[in-house]
Design an enzyme around this catalytic site. Sequence first.
Site, PDB file in Angstrom:
ATOM      1  N   GLY A   1       0.788  -1.228   0.000  1.00 57.61           N
ATOM      2  CA  GLY A   1       0.000   0.000   0.000  1.00 57.61           C
ATOM      3  C   GLY A   1       0.822   1.280   0.000  1.00 57.61           C
TER       4      GLY A   1
ATOM      5  N   ASP B   1       1.315   7.425 -11.546  1.00 47.58           N
ATOM      6  CA  ASP B   1       0.281   7.240 -12.580  1.00 47.58           C
ATOM      7  C   ASP B   1      -0.651   8.447 -12.735  1.00 47.58           C
ATOM      8  OD1 ASP B   1      -1.176   6.974 -10.257  1.00 47.58           O
ATOM      9  OD2 ASP B   1      -2.106   5.063 -10.780  1.00 47.58           O
TER      10      ASP B   1
ATOM     11  N   ASN C   1      -9.984  12.310  -4.306  1.00 47.83           N
ATOM     12  CA  ASN C   1      -8.559  12.514  -4.013  1.00 47.83           C
ATOM     13  C   ASN C   1      -7.736  12.280  -5.282  1.00 47.83           C
ATOM     14  OD1 ASN C   1      -5.920  12.278  -2.993  1.00 47.83           O
ATOM     15  ND2 ASN C   1      -6.270  10.155  -2.342  1.00 47.83           N
TER      16      ASN C   1
ATOM     17  N   HIS D   1      14.431  11.471 -58.401  1.00 50.59           N
ATOM     18  CA  HIS D   1      13.390  10.449 -58.643  1.00 50.59           C
ATOM     19  C   HIS D   1      13.907   9.020 -58.459  1.00 50.59           C
ATOM     20  CE1 HIS D   1      12.483  13.827 -61.499  1.00 50.59           C
ATOM     21  NE2 HIS D   1      13.717  13.590 -61.884  1.00 50.59           N
TER      22      HIS D   1
ATOM     23  N   ARG E   1      27.736   0.395 -70.786  1.00 44.36           N
ATOM     24  CA  ARG E   1      26.529  -0.326 -71.182  1.00 44.36           C
ATOM     25  C   ARG E   1      26.834  -0.983 -72.519  1.00 44.36           C
ATOM     26  NH1 ARG E   1      23.985   5.438 -72.069  1.00 44.36           N
ATOM     27  NH2 ARG E   1      24.452   5.754 -74.260  1.00 44.36           N
TER      28      ARG E   1
END
Length: 468
Positions: A88, A115, A181, A370, A447
């Site tokens: 408690g 809390d 409270n 892009h 390429r």
Amino acid sequence: MKKTMGIVVLAAGEGKRFKAPTPKPLAPLCGRRMVDFPLSESLSFAEKASLQTFCTVVTGHERERVEAYLRERYNKQINFTFQKEQKGTADALKSYFESHGSGQKTDLTLVLCADTPLIRRRHLSALYQALADGDHDGVVAAFRTSNPQGYGRITSGQGPGFSIVEEDEASDEIRKITLVNSGLYLFKTSFLLEHLEEIGSGAKDEFYLTKIFQDHLKLKAVLFPDAHSFMGVNTLRQLGAASHEIRREINQRHLENGVLIVDERHTSIDWEVSIGENSVIHPHNFIYGRTKIGRSVHIGPNCTIEECDIRDHASIKGHCHLEKASIAPGAAIGPFAHLRPESHIGEGSKIGNFVEIKKAVLHRGVKVSHLSYVGDAEIGEESNIGCGFITCNYDGTLKHKTTIGKRAFIGSDTQTVAPVSIGDDAYIASGSTINRDVPKEAFAVARSRQVTKEGMAKRFKKKKTEDV
Ligand code: UD1
Ligand code: MG
């Protein structure tokens, strides 16, 4: 001499009603943990009121996790009391006094529950003032609510004071009382030391701190009108409600500071995010952690921004996902861009649609406009990266780096097979796969050569029709 005050945050409870894997004090709330709110508000109040403080968190349930978090965040600012069994709130406070002689020597003791995350410095100041103004030994913050379930009810009896009756010990009549409270108290320490021992166990074999409130004692309930600020969080539902309240408070704060939040009901900003004035935040943004946003930054709709540093005049167009990235002044990002951790976007640079950047430094004025992937790379100032560029950074085992110099031109549909570097002012022809270094000012094409056969298309088309 400065007045001394012990701050005691009760965080040992098991939180049986809180059905979550995280211990209740560590429940995530607007980018912080729930216990951070009472802790930081009380520390800031004490500083403002020039009080010398001794700050302690009482831990018990999941003690290791709670203490590890707090130790890292607050370092030596706070002490801990271990409450062995959760018997408690009065027992928690007794454990505190037993383990800390310094706590016993303070003038005042401020008690907060871990809390109640909506209590703010202004409430603590008001409570402090109420104790200073009257001839009382302690004060408790009270509020009225249409749904008092779960709160201790404040009842007045024969004497000058009042008592607090917990839900599980209350008669039907007392349960109807709407004055309750909040769990926030300020006592003269000497009073607590005298009366804590008198508290007997209650309905659940627990020692309730609220039993210290008795008719004949000089204690006062201070009624606060803004009831929502005192909400206790015992369930996940209440955590959701608290989160909603805090988000509203955060958005209000930014609006007051000159940030235009276009639709505050649909904008979620964490507590520790900073935003400079004249910035505009469009709806459906989620801005997390300790993100810093400068002045006059424009953030389009539907972005997720996590732990980023976005400087003045930057523009983030809609639908971007930015994580642990830094964005220099005047840079433009998106729409639909993905910046992953350790991405540094230089001043005035432009990252366009469907571009992913990871662990890369892009210097001033770089354009990746892009459909590209840039990972483990450095790109020098004013370089232009064409559409469909890919840094092939991973060989299946290790990651490798691509370095591109200043003012380089990288044609569309180019891949760099890292590790590789391209010098300043180099020019890479479109469709190249670059796997060897290119010196500065060089032209590289990699390429296969094009073969063109006059009139041959007809044959292919004919064949196709026959196949069908
Ligand atoms: C408590 C008050 C209630 C008040 C409400 C406000 C008591 C007995 N009741 O009820 O009057 O209206 O807060 O929100 O105080 N804790 C410990 N050790 C323990 C038990 C609890 O440190 O042995 C801590 C918890 O971690 C929590 C705080 O004390 O942070 C309050 O405990 P909780 O179980 O949430 O009490 P409530 O039922 O909400
Ligand atoms: Mg509670």
